[in-house]
Design a protein around this motif. Sequence first.
Motif, PDB file in Angstrom:
ATOM      1  N   ILE A  72       0.801  -1.131   0.237  1.00 35.36           N
ATOM      2  CA  ILE A  72       0.052   0.090   0.055  1.00 35.36           C
ATOM      3  C   ILE A  72       0.892   1.145   0.057  1.00 35.36           C
ATOM      4  O   ILE A  72       2.046   1.103   0.150  1.00 35.36           O
ATOM      5  N   THR A  73       0.080   2.443  -0.189  1.00 33.32           N
ATOM      6  CA  THR A  73       0.962   3.729  -0.057  1.00 33.32           C
ATOM      7  C   THR A  73       1.145   4.160   1.450  1.00 33.32           C
ATOM      8  O   THR A  73       0.658   3.597   2.238  1.00 33.32           O
ATOM      9  N   PRO A  74       2.451   4.810   1.547  1.00 28.52           N
ATOM     10  CA  PRO A  74       2.432   5.316   2.920  1.00 28.52           C
ATOM     11  C   PRO A  74       1.261   6.080   3.506  1.00 28.52           C
ATOM     12  O   PRO A  74       1.046   5.897   4.740  1.00 28.52           O
ATOM     13  N   ARG A  75       0.604   6.938   2.611  1.00 32.38           N
ATOM     14  CA  ARG A  75      -0.703   7.432   3.426  1.00 32.38           C
ATOM     15  C   ARG A  75      -1.718   6.224   3.771  1.00 32.38           C
ATOM     16  O   ARG A  75      -2.389   6.611   4.963  1.00 32.38           O
ATOM     17  N   GLU A  76      -1.866   5.446   3.023  1.00 30.17           N
ATOM     18  CA  GLU A  76      -2.737   4.319   3.486  1.00 30.17           C
ATOM     19  C   GLU A  76      -2.202   3.524   4.588  1.00 30.17           C
ATOM     20  O   GLU A  76      -2.786   3.049   5.716  1.00 30.17           O
ATOM     21  N   ALA A  77      -0.859   3.421   4.976  1.00 27.71           N
ATOM     22  CA  ALA A  77      -0.281   2.857   5.794  1.00 27.71           C
ATOM     23  C   ALA A  77      -0.406   3.605   7.223  1.00 27.71           C
ATOM     24  O   ALA A  77      -0.651   3.001   8.239  1.00 27.71           O
ATOM     25  N   GLU A  78      -0.383   4.752   7.253  1.00 28.72           N
ATOM     26  CA  GLU A  78      -0.507   5.792   8.232  1.00 28.72           C
ATOM     27  C   GLU A  78      -2.119   5.570   8.665  1.00 28.72           C
ATOM     28  O   GLU A  78      -2.487   5.729   9.885  1.00 28.72           O
ATOM     29  N   ARG A  79      -2.905   5.623   7.670  1.00 30.60           N
ATOM     30  CA  ARG A  79      -4.244   5.420   7.870  1.00 30.60           C
ATOM     31  C   ARG A  79      -4.582   4.033   8.719  1.00 30.60           C
ATOM     32  O   ARG A  79      -5.404   3.945   9.658  1.00 30.60           O
ATOM     33  N   THR A  80      -3.768   2.909   8.339  1.00 26.74           N
ATOM     34  CA  THR A  80      -4.024   1.453   8.806  1.00 26.74           C
ATOM     35  C   THR A  80      -3.511   1.546  10.235  1.00 26.74           C
ATOM     36  O   THR A  80      -4.100   1.152  11.245  1.00 26.74           O
ATOM     37  N   ALA A  81      -2.442   2.248  10.497  1.00 26.15           N
ATOM     38  CA  ALA A  81      -1.891   2.337  11.802  1.00 26.15           C
ATOM     39  C   ALA A  81      -3.005   3.066  12.718  1.00 26.15           C
ATOM     40  O   ALA A  81      -2.872   2.690  13.972  1.00 26.15           O
TER      41      ALA A  81
END
Length: 399
Positions: free
Chosen positions: A381-390
């Motif tokens: 996924i993208t870093p933005r999606e990873a931040e949302r996941t976290a």
Amino acid sequence: MIPRLKPLLGARELVAALSPWRGGIAEFEAAFAAEMGQRHAVAFPYGRTGLALLLEALELRGARVLCPAYTCVVVPHAVVKSGNEPAFVDSRDDDFNMDLELAARALERGGAGALVATSIFGYPVDLDRLDDLRERYPRMRVVQDCAHSFAAEWKGRPVQREGDAAIFGLNISKLMTSVFGGMVTTDSPALAQRLRALRAERVRPAAWSKSLRRFAYLAAVYPAFQPAVYGMVNRLERSGVLDRFVKYYDEGVIAMPADYLDGMTALEGRVGAVQVARYRELVERRRRIAALYDAALAGTPGLRLPPRVPGATYSHYVPRVDDRARVLEGARRRGVQLGQLIEYCIPHMPAYRDRDGAAAAADFPVAARLSETTINLPLAITPREAERTAAVVREVMAA
């Protein structure tokens, strides 16, 4: 919805699938061997097909094969299919891999014809401890199971090169993919020759209809894993409609896929060759997302983060939680699919409970605990999606 597993496929793979003049399996094998730093690579329809025929090529029959108790169940299935017997060893609590100290005790008790050294979730097996075992048991064959790890490194040493051969899985959930398929690599010309001879004898050439099915599957993957569409796909998966595509085992049955002896298609070889060229890019992307999770989730109450191991390739990012079902459901309701990849301890499954005296739960406490507490977070996924996941994981853990 953000999917937990997503193949990193682009336009180049789709163009290659539609371009029969661009080569096929032989070109894929050559590129794969070069990227893995080995002399030979032999392609198979599945990684488990490759393992079964590899054990035969190693002239093992009726032998005891040490396997992790916590690994993909297709590994012992292939061992049984090859005419050998899996003997299970518990895992280490710190890196998910086979406890090689316990493996040494198992060898002292009954020896083994081979040991399957799995670098699970992309965490490299401890090659220093494995060297000790190989020195003490020089006749024991060592197969590196790199289905999750590919070229993971232990202190700078690529794991796939430390044994008689290595096996790789290539379905769409792996570090790189050829749609389906598997690969065996080795530095032994004689072993590679025996493998190719067995493949020619046992594996049927792929029919044109299989190529059509593989292309249809590949074409469906592109829209299916888009966040705007995946919510519907996830509902179908949870309803059981997609079981024939996503369910790969039955706890009470030792079996191989119906088409495990139908050869890899040239289409898969072409897609695989494109992915090999992208391999380092794909791994570095996973490492960046894993580092983001490490920083964003550090100190989250109730969440045990996975180990940080230099050289890991992160096929999966695998924290542990106490109430897995609650965490998975809480994240799903917030638009993020978390996963439970290996939710079983193999020697406790009905199909294996009575083999090799494997039924005692006390013999595999770590594997049993891992099977009940691990989750995996999206990595492709993208870093933005990873931040949302976290953020979603922190919210769910605090709920």
